[in-house]
Design an enzyme around this catalytic site. Structure first.
Site, short mmCIF file in Angstrom:
data_model
loop_
_atom_site.label_atom_id
_atom_site.label_comp_id
_atom_site.label_asym_id
_atom_site.label_seq_id
_atom_site.Cartn_x
_atom_site.Cartn_y
_atom_site.Cartn_z
N LYS A 178 25.54 67.43 35.43
CA LYS A 178 26.40 67.44 36.27
C LYS A 178 27.95 67.47 36.08
O LYS A 178 28.89 67.43 36.68
CB LYS A 178 25.51 66.67 37.15
CG LYS A 178 24.12 67.46 37.30
CD LYS A 178 23.86 66.21 38.01
CE LYS A 178 23.26 64.34 38.26
NZ LYS A 178 22.23 64.14 37.17
N ARG B 197 20.92 62.59 47.12
CA ARG B 197 19.64 62.27 46.04
C ARG B 197 18.24 61.73 47.26
O ARG B 197 17.34 61.45 46.65
CB ARG B 197 20.09 60.93 45.57
CG ARG B 197 20.79 61.48 44.56
CD ARG B 197 21.26 59.55 43.50
NE ARG B 197 20.81 59.55 41.98
CZ ARG B 197 21.75 59.53 41.12
NH1 ARG B 197 22.51 60.12 41.54
NH2 ARG B 197 21.66 59.72 40.08
N ARG C 182 24.50 59.90 25.07
CA ARG C 182 25.63 59.29 26.05
C ARG C 182 26.56 58.05 25.95
O ARG C 182 25.64 57.48 25.88
CB ARG C 182 24.72 60.09 27.52
CG ARG C 182 26.27 59.71 28.67
CD ARG C 182 26.28 59.95 30.06
NE ARG C 182 25.07 58.84 30.47
CZ ARG C 182 24.44 59.48 31.63
NH1 ARG C 182 25.33 60.70 32.41
NH2 ARG C 182 23.65 58.49 32.84
N ARG D 126 26.57 53.18 29.01
CA ARG D 126 25.82 52.65 30.30
C ARG D 126 24.32 51.90 30.14
O ARG D 126 23.91 52.01 29.61
CB ARG D 126 25.59 53.86 31.22
CG ARG D 126 26.80 55.10 31.58
CD ARG D 126 26.90 55.51 33.22
NE ARG D 126 25.34 55.46 33.95
CZ ARG D 126 25.36 57.00 34.02
NH1 ARG D 126 25.96 57.84 34.34
NH2 ARG D 126 23.91 56.82 35.46
N ARG E 20 15.06 55.97 36.16
CA ARG E 20 15.74 56.59 36.86
C ARG E 20 14.80 58.75 36.74
O ARG E 20 15.56 59.12 38.13
CB ARG E 20 16.77 56.83 36.23
CG ARG E 20 17.76 55.55 35.43
CD ARG E 20 18.61 55.62 35.45
NE ARG E 20 19.85 56.75 35.49
CZ ARG E 20 20.44 56.46 34.48
NH1 ARG E 20 20.53 56.30 33.31
NH2 ARG E 20 21.46 57.64 34.63
P1 ADP Z 1 24.67 63.75 34.29
O1 ADP Z 1 26.18 63.91 34.86
O2 ADP Z 1 23.70 64.87 34.85
O3 ADP Z 1 24.23 62.51 34.25
P2 ADP Z 1 26.40 64.39 31.77
O4 ADP Z 1 26.88 65.29 32.43
O5 ADP Z 1 26.95 62.58 31.92
O6 ADP Z 1 25.03 64.32 33.28
O7 ADP Z 1 25.49 64.37 30.66
C1 ADP Z 1 24.72 63.44 29.50
C2 ADP Z 1 24.83 63.57 28.06
O8 ADP Z 1 24.14 64.82 28.07
C3 ADP Z 1 26.59 63.79 27.96
O9 ADP Z 1 25.99 62.96 27.23
C4 ADP Z 1 27.10 64.76 27.82
O10 ADP Z 1 28.00 64.86 26.84
C5 ADP Z 1 25.57 66.13 27.19
N1 ADP Z 1 25.32 66.82 27.50
C6 ADP Z 1 25.62 67.59 28.87
N2 ADP Z 1 26.15 68.83 28.73
C7 ADP Z 1 24.85 69.58 27.26
C8 ADP Z 1 24.57 70.57 26.89
N3 ADP Z 1 25.23 71.50 27.55
N4 ADP Z 1 24.67 70.39 25.61
C9 ADP Z 1 24.29 69.31 25.10
N5 ADP Z 1 24.84 67.70 25.76
C10 ADP Z 1 25.18 68.17 26.37
P1 AMP Z 2 25.07 58.51 38.69
O1 AMP Z 2 26.35 58.20 37.49
O2 AMP Z 2 24.59 59.57 39.15
O3 AMP Z 2 23.92 58.83 36.97
O4 AMP Z 2 23.93 57.51 39.31
C1 AMP Z 2 24.01 55.92 38.98
C2 AMP Z 2 23.47 55.23 39.60
O5 AMP Z 2 23.92 54.93 40.79
C3 AMP Z 2 22.19 56.00 39.99
O6 AMP Z 2 20.81 55.12 39.07
C4 AMP Z 2 21.63 55.03 41.14
O7 AMP Z 2 21.88 53.87 41.47
C5 AMP Z 2 23.16 55.08 42.19
N1 AMP Z 2 23.94 55.98 42.89
C6 AMP Z 2 24.22 57.29 42.36
N2 AMP Z 2 24.22 57.86 43.45
C7 AMP Z 2 23.37 57.78 44.31
C8 AMP Z 2 23.20 58.42 45.85
N3 AMP Z 2 23.64 59.48 46.41
N4 AMP Z 2 22.03 57.90 46.44
C9 AMP Z 2 21.20 56.11 45.77
N5 AMP Z 2 21.58 56.05 44.85
C10 AMP Z 2 23.15 56.68 43.69
#
Ligand code: ADP
Ligand code: AMP
Length: 221
Positions: free
Chosen positions: A13, A88, A127, A160, A171
């Site tokens: 995302k 969420r 990541r 993270r 999660r």
């Molecule tokens: P989210 O925001 O949904 O938690 P991220 O955008 O942070 O996910 O992506 C999670 C990890 O996967 C990051 O390390 C990113 O570089 C990697 N990633 C994202 N899209 C792809 C893809 N299409 N193929 C491989 N790795 C990806």
């Molecule tokens: P994210 O960066 O989206 O993976 O979110 C990291 C963490 O932040 C999650 O695991 C939750 O603990 C908190 N968080 C982020 N967005 C929300 C939401 N919309 N509702 C509740 N908790 C959230």
């Protein structure tokens, strides 16, 4: 454009959001980023949220709804937004609905990024995020040119705390129980668009942009 990116942690995302906002000129609103900024700045909101985040649990709805309400009132969000990680829960989706109804503006689309479970775990555990500018990397799929440093700003790349494997498992469970019901919620309103989010980042971006173009066409026709 008023859009939501839905999908499990690690679906891509944040990665896709930064590319979509470049193309559409709306703010990328990541509730996770706002919460992490509050933790870093030592605010009372950050202190309250941290224990939930560290455990991979959701921060309580009333905290999130208040925080998003404030963000949506800012000038840059008046022309649209791209939500990443919000809503969420069903109560969060209902609260967003109320705000949009009050403003008299509809959602354009809810994009569900679909990725299989094993891939999500690989993406999350590899990541790394730049402590300086927030750019997202992956140790295998998108490694930096210099180990541990950001290609854009030379900031330090960090893992993270909630991307450790034991927290990742929780999660994903929390996603399944509390967030996945939103798929049916938005599907029932005809707003859900599913996107295959496996494969190259650019291929996923192309699919997302095509779906957004189609959604914009539907909204104006
Ligand atoms: P989210 O925001 O949904 O938690 P991220 O955008 O942070 O996910 O992506 C999670 C990890 O996967 C990051 O390390 C990113 O570089 C990697 N990633 C994202 N899209 C792809 C893809 N299409 N193929 C491989 N790795 C990806
Ligand atoms: P994210 O960066 O989206 O993976 O979110 C990291 C963490 O932040 C999650 O695991 C939750 O603990 C908190 N968080 C982020 N967005 C929300 C939401 N919309 N509702 C509740 N908790 C959230």
């Amino acid at each position: 454009m008023r859009t939501i990116l839905l999908g499990p942690p690690g679906a891509g995302k944040g990665t896709q959001a930064s590319r979509i906002v470049d193309a559409h000129g709306v703010p990328h609103i990541s509730t996770g980023d706002i919460l992490r900024a509050n933790v870093k700045a030592g605010t009372s909101l950050g202190a309250e949220a941290k224990r939930f985040m560290d455990a991979g649990e959701l921060v309580p709805d009333e905290v999130i709804i208040g925080m998003v309400g404030e963000r949506l009132a800012e000038p840059d969000a008046q022309g649209g937004f791209l939500f990443d990680g919000f809503p969420r829960t069903v109560p969060q989706a209902e609260a967003l609905d109320e705000v949009l109804v009050t403003r008299g503006v509809p959602l354009d689309a809810v994009l569900e990024l679909v990725v299989d479970h094993e891939e999500v775990v690989r993406r999350l555990t590899g990541r790394r995020t730049c402590a300086g500018c927030g750019r997202i990397f992956h140790l295998v799929y998108d490694p930096p040119s210099t180990e541990g440093r950001c290609d854009d700003c030379d900031g330090e790349l960090q893992q993270r705390a909630d991307d450790r494997e034991e927290v990742v498992r929780n999660r994903l469970e929390v996603y399944r129980e509390q967030t996945e019901p939103l798929v049916a919620f938005y599907e029932a309103r005809g707003q859900l668009r599913r996107i295959d989010a496996q494969g190259e980042v650019q291929d996923v971006t192309d699919r997302v942009l095509a779906v957004l173009q189609e959604a914009a066409g539907t909204a104006t026709s």
